[in-house]
Design an enzyme around this catalytic site. Structure first.
Site, PDB file in Angstrom:
ATOM      1  N   LYS A  36       0.843  -1.179  -0.012  1.00 34.69           N
ATOM      2  CA  LYS A  36       0.006   0.038  -0.046  1.00 34.69           C
ATOM      3  C   LYS A  36       0.837   1.251  -0.049  1.00 34.69           C
ATOM      4  O   LYS A  36       0.419   2.260  -0.617  1.00 34.69           O
ATOM      5  CB  LYS A  36      -1.137  -0.021   1.153  1.00 34.69           C
ATOM      6  CG  LYS A  36      -0.463   0.018   2.472  1.00 34.69           C
ATOM      7  CD  LYS A  36      -1.447  -0.001   3.749  1.00 34.69           C
ATOM      8  CE  LYS A  36      -0.899   0.142   4.968  1.00 34.69           C
ATOM      9  NZ  LYS A  36      -1.565  -0.631   5.940  1.00 34.69           N
ATOM     10  N   ARG A 131      -8.987  -0.557  16.515  1.00 34.54           N
ATOM     11  CA  ARG A 131      -9.252  -0.393  15.221  1.00 34.54           C
ATOM     12  C   ARG A 131     -10.229  -1.461  14.771  1.00 34.54           C
ATOM     13  O   ARG A 131     -11.017  -1.598  15.223  1.00 34.54           O
ATOM     14  CB  ARG A 131      -7.697  -0.304  14.333  1.00 34.54           C
ATOM     15  CG  ARG A 131      -8.266   0.746  13.191  1.00 34.54           C
ATOM     16  CD  ARG A 131      -6.871   1.173  12.410  1.00 34.54           C
ATOM     17  NE  ARG A 131      -6.619  -0.097  11.597  1.00 34.54           N
ATOM     18  CZ  ARG A 131      -5.377  -0.167  10.933  1.00 34.54           C
ATOM     19  NH1 ARG A 131      -4.727   0.814  10.749  1.00 34.54           N
ATOM     20  NH2 ARG A 131      -5.218  -1.360  10.180  1.00 34.54           N
TER      21      ARG A 131
HETATM   22  C1  LIG Z   1      -0.770  -1.440   6.726  1.00 35.47           C
HETATM   23  C2  LIG Z   1      -1.404  -2.765   7.239  1.00 35.47           C
HETATM   24  C3  LIG Z   1      -0.199  -3.701   7.372  1.00 35.47           C
HETATM   25  C4  LIG Z   1       1.067  -3.480   6.897  1.00 35.47           C
HETATM   26  O1  LIG Z   1       1.586  -2.637   8.008  1.00 35.47           O
HETATM   27  P1  LIG Z   1       3.138  -2.275   8.204  1.00 35.47           P
HETATM   28  O2  LIG Z   1       3.387  -1.617   9.410  1.00 35.47           O
HETATM   29  O3  LIG Z   1       3.530  -1.481   7.068  1.00 35.47           O
HETATM   30  O4  LIG Z   1       3.887  -3.611   8.118  1.00 35.47           O
HETATM   31  C5  LIG Z   1      -0.828  -4.731   7.788  1.00 35.47           C
HETATM   32  N1  LIG Z   1      -2.058  -5.099   8.310  1.00 35.47           N
HETATM   33  C6  LIG Z   1      -3.083  -4.167   8.007  1.00 35.47           C
HETATM   34  C7  LIG Z   1      -4.517  -4.389   8.483  1.00 35.47           C
HETATM   35  C8  LIG Z   1      -2.784  -2.805   7.671  1.00 35.47           C
HETATM   36  O5  LIG Z   1      -3.578  -1.898   7.476  1.00 35.47           O
END
Ligand SMILES: *Cc1c(COP(=O)(O)O)cnc(C)c1O
Length: 352
Positions: A36, A131
């Site tokens: 992302k 969350r």
């Molecule tokens: C963005 C996200 C991740 C990845 O997080 P990082 O800190 O970049 O490793 C994993 N799970 C969810 C649900 C996320 O939104």
């Protein structure tokens, strides 16, 4: 090359991905590589796959569709609960999604039946960061309903910590997640294939545990791209932390007073910071602003300090040589900075 620009070292990112996959393998934890922050950039997707990632994930359907259009065929996970308004796009492009609402899973089932496709779901459980996630005492109910739905397959359960309140993944909450999984298996006489423990904030826990219980998947973005675990931002031994830099160009350079004159109001952003008189300063303007990057995400080179930022101008001071017009200034950038710069159409993206 056009400025401002991100200079992205794909080899270093690939090496980080391979390293994390290798480090987690002995713990029987699979890596889901999260795209992302790079908005599903196909170059990043391909190098992650070449580095050994067998599944990718993104939070936004637009990014996932971009990867599909670029010919990426590996399984892709949607890591934000799907919107009702995007169900078909999710079903046609994602193999699996993280879910917390039974009404959404029911709608996924109905659409999947219409489209003649199957979809896997992971139910996210609330473990304290508040969350996404169902409250643990609702897990039985949502699993029961999910299992009754056609064209939907329950792959497992998962959790996400650290993102909202900074609640740390630890032995206590990970053991609890694993126990919930076992309880569900006993209750429903089924096998859950995936226990998705979290994100890059889980690495401290993973590498310091002698027992990761049944957690067998982590969804990693920041640690792959920045070579750090996400809780304390400590470097992962052997990983590259200098994978991305942002380069901007000087468009004005002057000796100016540090104190403004005239009657002072709040600035264009509603701010009115205290000013310390530093006498005359070597001030320069970069053709870079808040429409390009969140300035808080930039780490200035030695001898330069960002003093303020508006939409299109970042003012920096240099404590030795005045800067030259056209000079390129190279910043290190953190996750927040990269997220914003990647999202700005004004920032060119170059891969090396
Ligand atoms: C963005 C996200 C991740 C990845 O997080 P990082 O800190 O970049 O490793 C994993 N799970 C969810 C649900 C996320 O939104």
């Amino acid at each position: 090359m056009s400025n401002p620009r991100l200079q992205i070292d794909g080899n270093k990112i690939a090496e980080n991905a391979a390293l994390l996959i290798k480090m987690l393998k002995p713990l029987a934890i699979d890596v889901v590589a999260v795209t992302k922050v790079f908005m599903g950039h196909p170059v990043i997707a391909r190098l992650l796959i070449d580095a050994g990632a067998t599944i990718l994930a993104d939070s936004r359907i637009e990014n996932i569709e971009k990867m599909r259009r670029a010919g990426i065929t590996v399984p892709i996970m949607l890591i934000r609960p799907p919107m009702l308004s995007q169900l078909e796009r999710v079903l046609l492009n994602c193999n699996i999604s993280l879910n917390t609402e039974i009404s959404t899973i029911q709608a996924l089932s109905a659409s999947a039946k219409n489209l003649g496709v199957f979809h896997q779901v992971i139910i996210m459980v609330e473990l304290g960061d508040l969350r996404e996630g169902v409250m643990p005492d609702h897990l039985i109910e949502i699993i029961k309903e999910t299992r009754s739905l056609s064209n939907i397959r329950l792959q497992g359960i998962g959790a996400n910590l650290a993102c909202r309140y900074g609640i740390a993944p630890d032995h206590h909450n990970m053991t609890y997640l694993a126990k919930l999984a076992s309880d569900m298996e006993t209750h429903f006489k089924l096998k859950l294939d995936i226990i998705s423990g979290g994100n890059s904030a889980n690495l401290l826990w993973a590498f310091s545990s002698d027992n990761v219980e049944r957690i067998n998947q982590l969804r990693l973005g920041e640690s792959i791209y920045f070579g750090v675990e996400a809780l304390n931002k400590r470097r992962i031994s052997g990983a590259h932390t200098d994978t991305v830099k942002l380069i901007a160009e000087v468009i004005e350079s002057n000796q100016k007073p540090s104190i403004p004159w005239g009657k002072r109001h709040k600035n264009a952003f509603g701010e009115q910071d205290d000013i310390i008189d530093r006498g005359d300063v070597a001030q320069a303007i970069l053709a870079l602003g808040r429409q390009d990057v969140d300035p808080h995400g930039l780490i200035s080179p030695e001898g330069l300090t960002i003093i303020s930022a508006s939409s299109d101008h970042i003012v920096i001071e240099s404590n030795n040589m005045p800067l030259e017009i056209g000079q390129e200034i190279e910043f290190k950038i953190d996750y927040v900075g990269l997220l914003s710069a990647m999202t700005s159409p004004f920032v060119k993206k170059y891969f090396t």
